[in-house]
Scaffold this active site. Structure first.
Site, PDB file in Angstrom:
ATOM      1  N   CYS A   1     -20.960 -36.701  44.353  1.00  0.00           N
ATOM      2  CA  CYS A   1     -19.510 -36.221  44.815  1.00  0.00           C
ATOM      3  C   CYS A   1     -19.551 -34.691  44.611  1.00  0.00           C
ATOM      4  CB  CYS A   1     -18.432 -36.824  44.177  1.00  0.00           C
ATOM      5  SG  CYS A   1     -16.958 -36.348  44.689  1.00  0.00           S
TER       6      CYS A   1
ATOM      7  N   CYS B   1      -9.801 -34.613  42.584  1.00  0.00           N
ATOM      8  CA  CYS B   1     -10.908 -35.745  41.994  1.00  0.00           C
ATOM      9  C   CYS B   1     -10.281 -37.060  42.732  1.00  0.00           C
ATOM     10  CB  CYS B   1     -10.925 -35.879  40.655  1.00  0.00           C
ATOM     11  SG  CYS B   1     -12.059 -36.727  40.060  1.00  0.00           S
TER      12      CYS B   1
ATOM     13  N   CYS C   1     -12.684 -25.502  45.342  1.00  0.00           N
ATOM     14  CA  CYS C   1     -12.537 -24.382  44.305  1.00  0.00           C
ATOM     15  C   CYS C   1     -12.616 -23.103  45.022  1.00  0.00           C
ATOM     16  CB  CYS C   1     -13.869 -24.449  43.266  1.00  0.00           C
ATOM     17  SG  CYS C   1     -13.674 -23.178  42.139  1.00  0.00           S
TER      18      CYS C   1
ATOM     19  N   CYS D   1     -16.178 -40.702  37.084  1.00  0.00           N
ATOM     20  CA  CYS D   1     -16.976 -39.473  37.876  1.00  0.00           C
ATOM     21  C   CYS D   1     -17.403 -40.278  38.958  1.00  0.00           C
ATOM     22  CB  CYS D   1     -17.562 -38.678  37.209  1.00  0.00           C
ATOM     23  SG  CYS D   1     -18.338 -37.460  38.233  1.00  0.00           S
TER      24      CYS D   1
ATOM     25  N   CYS E   1      -4.568 -22.179  38.456  1.00  0.00           N
ATOM     26  CA  CYS E   1      -5.196 -23.125  39.504  1.00  0.00           C
ATOM     27  C   CYS E   1      -5.644 -24.510  38.721  1.00  0.00           C
ATOM     28  CB  CYS E   1      -6.346 -22.609  40.314  1.00  0.00           C
ATOM     29  SG  CYS E   1      -7.318 -23.580  41.495  1.00  0.00           S
TER      30      CYS E   1
ATOM     31  N   CYS F   1      -9.208 -28.459  41.451  1.00  0.00           N
ATOM     32  CA  CYS F   1     -10.462 -29.388  41.080  1.00  0.00           C
ATOM     33  C   CYS F   1      -9.740 -30.459  40.371  1.00  0.00           C
ATOM     34  CB  CYS F   1     -11.341 -28.735  40.205  1.00  0.00           C
ATOM     35  SG  CYS F   1     -10.751 -28.218  38.448  1.00  0.00           S
TER      36      CYS F   1
ATOM     37  N   ASP G   1     -31.708 -29.359  32.645  1.00  0.00           N
ATOM     38  CA  ASP G   1     -31.366 -30.700  32.651  1.00  0.00           C
ATOM     39  C   ASP G   1     -32.263 -31.725  32.377  1.00  0.00           C
ATOM     40  OD1 ASP G   1     -29.107 -32.516  33.102  1.00  0.00           O
ATOM     41  OD2 ASP G   1     -29.550 -32.721  35.319  1.00  0.00           O
TER      42      ASP G   1
END
Length: 354
Positions: free
Chosen positions: A242, A199, A249, A215, A192, A195, A135
């Protein structure tokens, strides 16, 4: 690769895989996402052009990518942790820090251990070109992880594993070695869309498509300026990140606990009242967040997030004494606050009908 997998487990990695470097089929999606501005202020997402999807251009000589998964739930995480985390969101006076950020900074942990794995591999095979990432560079981490069999892309865009849910970090080693590629996995989300539905800001605008500008993780971590007024009430008491799309999930009932003490929860980052967190001086903020991921947003942005949460607490059904304490703290801070903070304090205090 069985020997490398054994070494990886000794270093705390849960799984490794190998991907190729041809990511051309991912380029149109990346370009479209950037063109629509979904990356917001994350200029680094666009700064390197298509190098993000071209490993051999980012690190010349790269012919394979070793991917690594590291689970991050702390060792003492209780069985019904998802329900416990959702309950925290119902306590408006408490500040919520994303689960991953309650321990040591994963960048440091992953990078050091990926380098150790590289060194061990070099000792076994002889010197080779390599570079480690987690990352921290223009790398399509989720794409590489999915192609190397770490899991599949969930509708929230995160990587999902049948054995580990999504509560894990990803890292990569770009190598100049031709290695056998891992088999990718088929998706198991089916119909499904929990998610998407959960949100708070509807940032997941369609399956597999995220508008980062909405987000809460982006707003509380990456976004440096004023948080859009329309989104402030939706943030609730989340002050750093968050987890909602992961908490809901079903696959995360299989999330694994970490074997490393690095991700054990630090004192003062969960179950703490907003008033206590707001009272941290800059020195205390730096001391408490040393070696952790929260430090990078700085004291001012930390306070900005807390002020928004306090404004939302004032709009909740709190006892009069608690509301008075929140108001008093905000008023006291306003006198010495920066303009960014003052703007959020004024919003927080402007409770409709008060």
């Amino acid at each position: 690769m069985s020997t490398v997998r054994a070494w990886a487990r000794e270093l705390g990695f849960s799984q490794i895989g190998v991907a190729g470097v041809d990511l051309t089929t991912a380029e149109p999606g990346l370009c479209a996402w950037l063109a629509r501005g979904f990356h917001g202020e994350m200029g680094y997402m666009a700064a390197h052009g298509l190098k993000r999807a071209r490993p051999a251009e980012l690190v010349p000589g790269t012919v394979s990518v070793i991917t690594a998964r590291m689970d991050y739930l702390s060792a003492d995480t209780p069985q019904h942790w998802q329900a416990i985390e959702f309950e925290r969101l119902k306590r408006p006076g408490e500040g919520i820090v994303s689960v991953y950020a309650r321990g040591r900074d994963y960048h440091k942990v992953m990078r050091q251990r990926l380098q150790k794995l590289s060194d061990r591999l070099a000792g076994h095979l002889g010197p080779f070109g390599h570079r480690v990432f987690t990352d921290s560079a223009p790398v399509l981490e989720a794409e590489l992880a999915a192609r190397s069999g770490q899991g599949w892309r969930g509708k929230h865009t995160l990587v999902l594993s049948r054995e580990a849910g999504s509560m894990f970090f990803l890292g990569e080693i770009y190598v100049s070695l031709p290695l056998p590629q891992s088999e990718p996995l088929s998706a198991h989300c089916g119909s499904c869309q929990a998610c998407i539905d959960v949100c708070p800001t509807q940032a997941i605008i369609a399956p597999y498509r995220l508008d980062a500008r909405r987000c809460i993780s982006y707003l509380t971590i990456e976004h440096a300026g004023p948080i859009p007024v329309a989104l402030r009430p939706l943030i609730g008491n989340r002050i750093y990140g968050c987890d909602d799309c992961q908490l809901i999930c079903p696959w995360n009932k299989y999330a694994q606990r970490s074997s490393l003490p690095d991700f054990d929860e630090r004192q003062g980052l969960s179950g703490v009242q907003l008033l206590q967190l707001l009272a941290w001086s800059e020195d205390e903020f730096l001391r408490r967040t040393e070696g952790g991921p929260i430090r990078r947003i700085g004291h001012e942005r930390w306070r900005r997030n807390i002020v928004v949460a306090m404004g939302n607490a004032l709009r909740a059904d709190l006892p009069v004494s608690e509301q008075a304490a929140l108001r008093a703290a905000l008023c006291a801070l306003e006198a010495t606050a920066s303009e960014l903070l003052r703007e959020h304090i004024r919003w927080a205090l402007a409770v409709p009908g008060a």
